[in-house]
Design a protein around this motif. Structure first.
Motif, PDB file in Angstrom:
ATOM      1  N   GLU A   1      -2.192   7.013  -0.910  1.00 32.55           N
ATOM      2  CA  GLU A   1      -1.262   6.234   0.380  1.00 32.55           C
ATOM      3  C   GLU A   1      -1.156   7.146   1.451  1.00 32.55           C
ATOM      4  O   GLU A   1      -0.866   6.637   2.534  1.00 32.55           O
ATOM      5  CB  GLU A   1       0.178   6.498  -0.430  1.00 32.55           C
ATOM      6  N   SER A   2      -1.090   8.411   1.461  1.00 33.56           N
ATOM      7  CA  SER A   2      -0.724   9.240   2.294  1.00 33.56           C
ATOM      8  C   SER A   2      -2.136   9.695   3.193  1.00 33.56           C
ATOM      9  O   SER A   2      -2.010  10.649   3.991  1.00 33.56           O
ATOM     10  CB  SER A   2      -0.061  10.612   1.984  1.00 33.56           C
ATOM     11  N   ILE A   3      -3.168   8.920   3.043  1.00 36.80           N
ATOM     12  CA  ILE A   3      -4.513   9.531   3.473  1.00 36.80           C
ATOM     13  C   ILE A   3      -4.604   9.600   4.984  1.00 36.80           C
ATOM     14  O   ILE A   3      -5.459   9.928   5.626  1.00 36.80           O
ATOM     15  CB  ILE A   3      -5.508   8.489   2.708  1.00 36.80           C
TER      16      ILE A   3
ATOM     17  N   LYS B   1      10.422  10.017   9.785  1.00 40.34           N
ATOM     18  CA  LYS B   1       9.960  11.660   9.778  1.00 40.34           C
ATOM     19  C   LYS B   1       9.643  11.866  10.977  1.00 40.34           C
ATOM     20  O   LYS B   1       8.908  11.146  11.597  1.00 40.34           O
ATOM     21  CB  LYS B   1       8.971  11.822   8.742  1.00 40.34           C
TER      22      LYS B   1
ATOM     23  N   VAL C   1      -8.040  15.320   0.051  1.00 43.40           N
ATOM     24  CA  VAL C   1      -8.581  14.209  -0.826  1.00 43.40           C
ATOM     25  C   VAL C   1      -9.909  14.210  -0.699  1.00 43.40           C
ATOM     26  O   VAL C   1     -10.425  14.064  -1.710  1.00 43.40           O
ATOM     27  CB  VAL C   1      -7.750  12.978  -0.373  1.00 43.40           C
TER      28      VAL C   1
ATOM     29  N   PRO D   1       5.122  12.834  -4.014  1.00 40.33           N
ATOM     30  CA  PRO D   1       5.819  13.324  -2.728  1.00 40.33           C
ATOM     31  C   PRO D   1       5.655  12.082  -1.550  1.00 40.33           C
ATOM     32  O   PRO D   1       6.534  11.970  -0.871  1.00 40.33           O
ATOM     33  CB  PRO D   1       4.851  14.444  -2.151  1.00 40.33           C
TER      34      PRO D   1
ATOM     35  N   ASP E   1       3.868   5.061   3.345  1.00 47.81           N
ATOM     36  CA  ASP E   1       3.016   6.010   4.498  1.00 47.81           C
ATOM     37  C   ASP E   1       1.760   5.115   5.263  1.00 47.81           C
ATOM     38  O   ASP E   1       1.609   5.162   6.254  1.00 47.81           O
ATOM     39  CB  ASP E   1       2.624   6.996   3.915  1.00 47.81           C
ATOM     40  N   VAL E   2       1.247   4.091   4.230  1.00 52.08           N
ATOM     41  CA  VAL E   2       0.269   3.383   4.743  1.00 52.08           C
ATOM     42  C   VAL E   2       0.922   2.325   5.662  1.00 52.08           C
ATOM     43  O   VAL E   2       0.142   2.125   6.892  1.00 52.08           O
ATOM     44  CB  VAL E   2      -0.581   2.475   3.649  1.00 52.08           C
TER      45      VAL E   2
ATOM     46  N   GLY F   1       1.581  14.065 -14.819  1.00 50.22           N
ATOM     47  CA  GLY F   1       2.180  14.136 -13.675  1.00 50.22           C
ATOM     48  C   GLY F   1       2.710  15.608 -13.055  1.00 50.22           C
ATOM     49  O   GLY F   1       3.477  15.613 -12.298  1.00 50.22           O
ATOM     50  N   LYS F   2       1.848  16.658 -13.497  1.00 45.59           N
ATOM     51  CA  LYS F   2       2.146  17.837 -12.915  1.00 45.59           C
ATOM     52  C   LYS F   2       0.941  18.650 -12.588  1.00 45.59           C
ATOM     53  O   LYS F   2       0.170  18.788 -13.799  1.00 45.59           O
ATOM     54  CB  LYS F   2       3.238  18.419 -13.908  1.00 45.59           C
TER      55      LYS F   2
ATOM     56  N   ASP G   1       1.590  26.655  -6.694  1.00 50.13           N
ATOM     57  CA  ASP G   1       1.963  25.433  -6.961  1.00 50.13           C
ATOM     58  C   ASP G   1       1.217  24.484  -6.283  1.00 50.13           C
ATOM     59  O   ASP G   1       1.673  24.081  -5.205  1.00 50.13           O
ATOM     60  CB  ASP G   1       3.424  25.320  -6.894  1.00 50.13           C
TER      61      ASP G   1
ATOM     62  N   GLU H   1      -3.254   9.421  -6.592  1.00 53.47           N
ATOM     63  CA  GLU H   1      -1.726   9.476  -6.152  1.00 53.47           C
ATOM     64  C   GLU H   1      -1.760   9.508  -4.896  1.00 53.47           C
ATOM     65  O   GLU H   1      -0.591   9.192  -4.338  1.00 53.47           O
ATOM     66  CB  GLU H   1      -1.305  10.396  -7.196  1.00 53.47           C
TER      67      GLU H   1
ATOM     68  N   ALA I   1       9.387  19.634 -12.660  1.00 57.64           N
ATOM     69  CA  ALA I   1       9.414  18.354 -13.032  1.00 57.64           C
ATOM     70  C   ALA I   1       8.307  17.476 -13.210  1.00 57.64           C
ATOM     71  O   ALA I   1       7.192  17.978 -12.608  1.00 57.64           O
ATOM     72  CB  ALA I   1      10.188  17.724 -11.751  1.00 57.64           C
ATOM     73  N   SER I   2       8.209  16.465 -13.772  1.00 53.50           N
ATOM     74  CA  SER I   2       7.050  15.597 -13.969  1.00 53.50           C
ATOM     75  C   SER I   2       7.010  14.501 -13.038  1.00 53.50           C
ATOM     76  O   SER I   2       8.063  13.711 -12.790  1.00 53.50           O
ATOM     77  CB  SER I   2       6.980  15.159 -15.379  1.00 53.50           C
ATOM     78  N   ALA I   3       6.011  14.225 -12.113  1.00 55.15           N
ATOM     79  CA  ALA I   3       5.939  13.454 -10.850  1.00 55.15           C
ATOM     80  C   ALA I   3       5.209  12.053 -11.281  1.00 55.15           C
ATOM     81  O   ALA I   3       4.457  12.125 -11.976  1.00 55.15           O
ATOM     82  CB  ALA I   3       5.425  14.074  -9.929  1.00 55.15           C
TER      83      ALA I   3
ATOM     84  N   GLY J   1       0.841  -1.198  -0.028  1.00 54.41           N
ATOM     85  CA  GLY J   1      -0.007  -0.070  -0.024  1.00 54.41           C
ATOM     86  C   GLY J   1       0.708   1.362  -0.170  1.00 54.41           C
ATOM     87  O   GLY J   1       0.212   2.178  -0.144  1.00 54.41           O
TER      88      GLY J   1
ATOM     89  N   SER K   1       7.152  13.795  11.666  1.00 62.11           N
ATOM     90  CA  SER K   1       5.649  13.825  11.485  1.00 62.11           C
ATOM     91  C   SER K   1       4.882  12.508  11.800  1.00 62.11           C
ATOM     92  O   SER K   1       3.913  12.212  11.536  1.00 62.11           O
ATOM     93  CB  SER K   1       4.961  14.509  10.406  1.00 62.11           C
TER      94      SER K   1
ATOM     95  N   ILE L   1       0.832  19.920  -1.963  1.00 63.79           N
ATOM     96  CA  ILE L   1       0.619  18.523  -1.484  1.00 63.79           C
ATOM     97  C   ILE L   1       1.948  17.933  -0.863  1.00 63.79           C
ATOM     98  O   ILE L   1       1.843  17.211  -0.091  1.00 63.79           O
ATOM     99  CB  ILE L   1       0.249  17.789  -2.880  1.00 63.79           C
ATOM    100  N   SER L   2       3.144  18.472  -1.376  1.00 67.08           N
ATOM    101  CA  SER L   2       4.122  17.727  -0.866  1.00 67.08           C
ATOM    102  C   SER L   2       4.206  18.415   0.778  1.00 67.08           C
ATOM    103  O   SER L   2       4.809  17.607   1.446  1.00 67.08           O
ATOM    104  CB  SER L   2       5.437  18.542  -1.896  1.00 67.08           C
TER     105      SER L   2
ATOM    106  N   VAL M   1       2.011  16.126   2.734  1.00 63.24           N
ATOM    107  CA  VAL M   1       2.941  14.735   2.904  1.00 63.24           C
ATOM    108  C   VAL M   1       3.837  14.923   3.805  1.00 63.24           C
ATOM    109  O   VAL M   1       3.540  14.227   4.985  1.00 63.24           O
ATOM    110  CB  VAL M   1       3.156  14.313   1.756  1.00 63.24           C
ATOM    111  N   ASN M   2       4.607  15.938   4.017  1.00 66.23           N
ATOM    112  CA  ASN M   2       5.790  15.977   4.897  1.00 66.23           C
ATOM    113  C   ASN M   2       5.436  16.325   5.908  1.00 66.23           C
ATOM    114  O   ASN M   2       6.400  15.873   7.113  1.00 66.23           O
ATOM    115  CB  ASN M   2       6.747  16.880   4.227  1.00 66.23           C
ATOM    116  N   THR M   3       4.396  17.312   6.699  1.00 64.92           N
ATOM    117  CA  THR M   3       4.185  17.696   7.883  1.00 64.92           C
ATOM    118  C   THR M   3       3.233  16.390   8.633  1.00 64.92           C
ATOM    119  O   THR M   3       3.113  16.583   9.781  1.00 64.92           O
ATOM    120  CB  THR M   3       3.371  18.907   7.996  1.00 64.92           C
ATOM    121  N   GLY M   4       2.720  15.360   7.784  1.00 66.10           N
ATOM    122  CA  GLY M   4       2.258  14.215   8.493  1.00 66.10           C
ATOM    123  C   GLY M   4       1.142  14.408   9.388  1.00 66.10           C
ATOM    124  O   GLY M   4       0.164  15.114   9.161  1.00 66.10           O
TER     125      GLY M   4
END
Lengths: 274, 311, 323
Positions: free
Chosen positions: B268-270, A93, B279, A158, A72-73, B238-239, B41, B265, A180-182, A69, A95, B46-47, B50-53
């Motif tokens: 995962e971080s939900i 992390k 989301v 991310p 993070d999951v 993807g952008k 942006d 996408e 960049a393309s992710a 998954g 967090s 989103i980044s 995700v990083n602050t969790g």
């Protein structure tokens, strides 16, 4: 519905039921403790193999259930107590939920890749940082490049552990350019670099088929260099537990980290700890 | 007892709507109506989330979904319009003008295409279409002209729209063909008896009668296009960028990422509260759009109901 | 006339195109263009999948289980995903069909109070239009609550895992529900009133009429609706990836045969294709193509079943209900 149709449908249902029941032959009579794991799709293949090796060496002790998954999951699942082991391909992390213990089980090399039409022999740290952060925008400004034209940067989304590792190890304080393309997986990055001549990206060591892996600071990206420690771009694989591992989970993780059998399994495609 | 079951179904659906709305609330609470606008942006936001969790601060909830919403409008709108025209013409071809042998092959094939999983279409998009577009249609001059803003590799608006159209057209063709078949033959024969040629009889009689079904097919295809996540996350670039029609031809090659692809996408971080709220907010927008769609279709169908064949 | 050696004047089978207006000729040309393009695209996609599939499909792939090896491209098959697909489809349809039929029957035969009927109808349309990813995340969040722990397994710490065949099947039933509902409702509405009136005239109650007359007559439509729903379930990827755990093999949750398979995790053909394609991390595109090919064959079989059922219904009440 005619009788024949009804009989056919009943037979089909019965066959499905019988198949479903008899298929998992490891539905043993005695109840064994189950080790459940979920998380990173990069760590999962390794976890599958380790589980199989463990069961071969110590048969009948436990049962495994390994789901996937994303890192993070996995971390969230183990933090909430839904599974006993979370698989993570990114470092802890701040967090993350509190109280988690990250047990390192293996290391994995991350390679910088370019298209086969652009076989750059070597990229230094400074060059990689300049390329991925967008300071350098054209291949003509990169010595050793096989073509000219704009640089197409391919990165990961991310949530990816690979992206986290790339950021920490290769980029340091710089960040990937916003142009960049992710992509959502290693395979998609590989495919994007394979089909675009101007592309550059990064993938896990297993995904360098059909693309060119550049050397990093003079060291080629392959398993031997990763194992010897010469290759610098290596990230950690973790098995995360809530608090220090206990019981069968602890036995398993000890086996993974210490036994020669486990290290041999890890050594097939990844970098063992010792 | 039957009524109770129907109420159960309704309750489950209501539960889903309330659930999504409740979980989406923090996103609107922190952003207000600016959530629908452009606040910078999208990928950067989103980044950050995700990083602050697990412990986001209110500033981390910041999210301006306009690029994603615009991308959804673009891909779905163009795909449905082009797909509808193509489906209508193809359906008329299948029903009226195609040789019988071809018809017997085409109809099952069209139904089969409607059931191909989206991963396969995504694969076709990234293995065949995107390299073609990147190598042959995008010149290096065009790339350098926008290199400070975005990258023009193959995946982008053109590839997404083409694959999406191919994905949703079979559904529409199947529905329209069935509806055209259901038109009473006597009506068409009456037109032909009056000296109208076959094409005109088809167009003015059958197609007009089948309008409710055509509308229903279009709505179904639109809902499918709105919800298409996996193929678009592979083939759309993807952008989180809002393609700008004022860019001329470059507009067609610009990368983008619709709402459903963004959802898939970030699933995962939900577990991170900030991402979770946003989301679910995106899911709510999708749900409400399909609601509005079916309501609009219902209104339009009412006016067509007099002569129509039910869709 | 043939005996006289004269030939009958050949009548033109199609009217002469030159009598048509320009606009109509353009329309005809566009139709042909659209039709031929459709053939070309459809042919290309089907051929592409067939060629790739046949290239990589070997019989032992169908019969062996997935192996947990690194080099996925060379070992193991996809027997478990095939069984997983069938299992999930059966669960999904088993839940959706009774629900859909009962709701449709209630709507057509009773339908009071009116506002409730309209609400139910819009509700089902909402579900029909909901993206499957939204249903998936809703299902995951819902089934991780404590009351649903019987649907999947609970870990030692008491938290519910939330991913199993039963939970995925429940979510899938939501996806298949609108098809069953729509087909049943159409069939019931197309039935002439005389049918019901005749039954009432013979002294049957409404419930008995529904059970003995209407539902059996609507059976072909119910079947075709169910098969359409099955087609949607078979092809769905998002719900499986989120709600089924994507384990390599079917992992029962305990030692009780049968029930614990349902409460355990597994994979289906769609999640297998997804995981082995570049979109996942399995790195074995050959197996992905082979599995996609098998999936297509299953869908073709399902479509064929719809054809058979609807052809069989040709002589039923429904055909008489249409003008």
């Amino acid at each position: 519905m005619s009788r024949r149709t009804r009989a056919a449908i009943a037979a089909a249902c019965a066959a499905t039921a019988v198949a479903a029941v008899s298929l998992p032959t490891h539905a043993a009579a005695a109840s064994k403790p189950t080790i459940t794991a979920s998380g990173s799709t990069s760590v999962a293949p390794l976890a599958f193999q380790l589980a199989r090796g463990y069961l071969r060496q110590h048969p009948g002790r436990v049962k495994f259930r390994i789901a996937q998954g994303g890192s993070d999951v996995g971390v969230a699942d183990v933090g909430a107590g839904r599974v006993s082991i979370g698989m993570s391909s990114r470092d802890p992390k701040p967090s993350d939920p509190t109280g988690l213990v990250f047990n390192k089980i293996a290391r994995d090399a991350v390679c910088v890749i370019t298209n086969s039409a652009n076989p750059i022999a070597n990229l230094s740290t400074a060059q990689i940082q300049a390329i991925f952060s967008g300071t350098v925008r054209d291949w003509s400004q990169v010595p050793g490049a096989g073509l000219t034209g704009t640089i197409d940067i391919v990165t990961r989304t991310p949530a990816s552990g690979t992206q986290d590792a790339f950021q920490k190890i290769f980029l340091g304080s710089k960040t990937v350019s916003s142009t960049a393309s992710a992509k959502a997986s290693n395979g998609l990055v590989q495919q994007a670099v394979k089909s675009d001549r101007n592309a550059v990206g990064y993938v896990s060591l297993d995904f360098v088929r059909d693309v060119h892996a550049a050397a990093y600071n003079g060291v080629a990206c392959d398993l031997r260099n990763a194992k010897s420690g010469a290759y610098g771009g290596v990230r950690n694989f973790w098995m995360v537990t809530r608090g220090p591992a206990t019981g069968p989970v602890r036995t398993f993780i000890n086996w993974v980290q210490n036994s020669s059998r486990a290290q041999a399994i890890v050594g097939t495609h990844w970098v063992p700890l010792r | 007892m039957l009524g109770a079951l129907a109420v159960v179904v309704l309750l489950v659906i209501a539960l889903m709507l309330t659930f999504v709305a409740i979980r989406a609330w923090p996103a609107f609470q922190h952003n207000g109506l600016h959530w629908f606008g452009a606040q910078g942006d999208v990928d950067q936001q989103i980044s950050t989330m995700v990083n602050t969790g697990a412990n986001p601060s209110p500033a981390d909830y910041r999210f301006g979904a306009w690029p994603l919403i615009w991308a959804t409008i673009l891909t779905t709108g163009i795909a449905v319009v082009v797909g509808l025209a193509f489906a209508l013409l193809s359906a008329i071809f299948i029903v009226e003008f195609s040789p019988l042998a071809l018809r017997r092959v085409l109809v099952p094939v069209v139904r089969l295409l409607a059931a191909v999983p989206s991963v396969v279409y995504g694969l076709v998009g990234i293995l065949v279409l995107a390299p073609f577009v990147g190598d042959h249609l995008i010149s290096s001059d065009r790339r350098t002209s926008v290199e400070f803003v975005i990258q023009l590799s193959g995946p982008g608006l053109l590839v997404s729209v083409v694959v999406l159209t191919v994905m949703i057209t079979p559904i529409m063709i199947a529905i329209i063909v069935e509806a055209l078949h259901a038109v009473p033959r006597s009506w068409k024969e009456g037109a032909v008896a009056l000296g109208v040629n076959r094409w005109r009889a088809m167009w003015t009689v059958s197609v007009r009668v089948a309008r409710p079904a055509i509308l229903a097919g279009a709505v179904l295809a639109c809902a499918r296009a709105l919800g298409e996540a996996i193929m678009l996350s592979m083939a759309s670039g993807g952008k989180g960028f809002a393609p700008n029609p004022a860019d001329g031809l470059t507009f067609v090659f610009e990368p983008l990422r619709p709402l459903a692809a963004t959802i898939v996408e970030n699933v995962e971080s939900i577990n991170a509260p900030a991402i979770r709220a946003n989301v679910y907010a995106m899911s709510l927008v999708l749900l409400l759009s399909t609601l509005t769609l079916s309501f609009g279709a219902w209104m339009a169908k009412r006016s067509m109901r007099r002569y129509g064949v039910a869709g | 006339m043939a005996a006289l050696g004269l030939r009958a004047p050949r009548r033109k089978r199609h009217e002469s195109l030159s009598s048509w207006r320009i606009r109509d000729r353009v329309g005809l040309a566009m139709c042909w263009l659209a039709g031929l393009t459709l053939c070309a695209i459809a042919g290309a996609i089907v051929l592409y999948m067939a060629v790739r599939g046949v290239q990589y499909l070997r019989p032992e792939l169908l019969l062996s289980k997935p192996e947990a090896t690194m080099d996925q491209s060379r070992s193991g098959g996809f027997l478990d995903p095939i069984v997983g697909t069938l299992l999930l489809t059966v669960i999904g349809i088993a839940i959706a069909t009774p629900l859909g039929v009962c709701t449709a029957v209630w709507m057509v035969e009773y339908g009071r109070p009116r506002w409730l009927a309209r609400l139910v109808e819009s509700g089902i349309e909402v579900v029909a239009g909901t993206p499957d990813i939204v249903i998936a995340i809703f299902g995951l969040a819902l089934f991780q609550q404590g009351i649903f722990s019987w649907l999947s397994f609970t870990s030692a710490d008491g938290a519910v895992f939330g991913r199993s065949f039963l939970t995925a099947g429940a979510a899938m039933s939501l996806i298949a529900l609108p098809m069953v509902f729509g087909s049943t409702r159409e069939a019931l509405e197309a039935m002439p009133r005389q049918l019901r009136e005749a039954s009432y005239a013979l002294g049957k109650t409404q419930a008995a009429t529904i059970r003995r007359v209407l539902v059996p007559a609507a059976r072909p439509s119910i079947s075709s609706g169910a098969v359409l729903g099955m087609g949607r379930i078979v092809g769905d990827t998002a719900v499986v990836v989120v709600l089924l755990g994507a384990t390599l093999r079917i992992d029962p949750s305990g030692s009780l045969p049968g029930v614990d398979v349902l409460r355990g995790t597994g994979g289906t053909l769609t999640s297998y294709v997804y995981n082995n394609s570049p979109a996942g991390e399995g790195n074995a595109p050959e197996k992905a193509y082979a599995a996609a090919f098998v999936l297509l064959i299953i869908v073709m079989a399902l479509n064929g079943a719809v054809e058979l059922i609807s052809r069989r219904a040709g002589g039923s009440v429904l055909a008489q209900g249409r003008t």
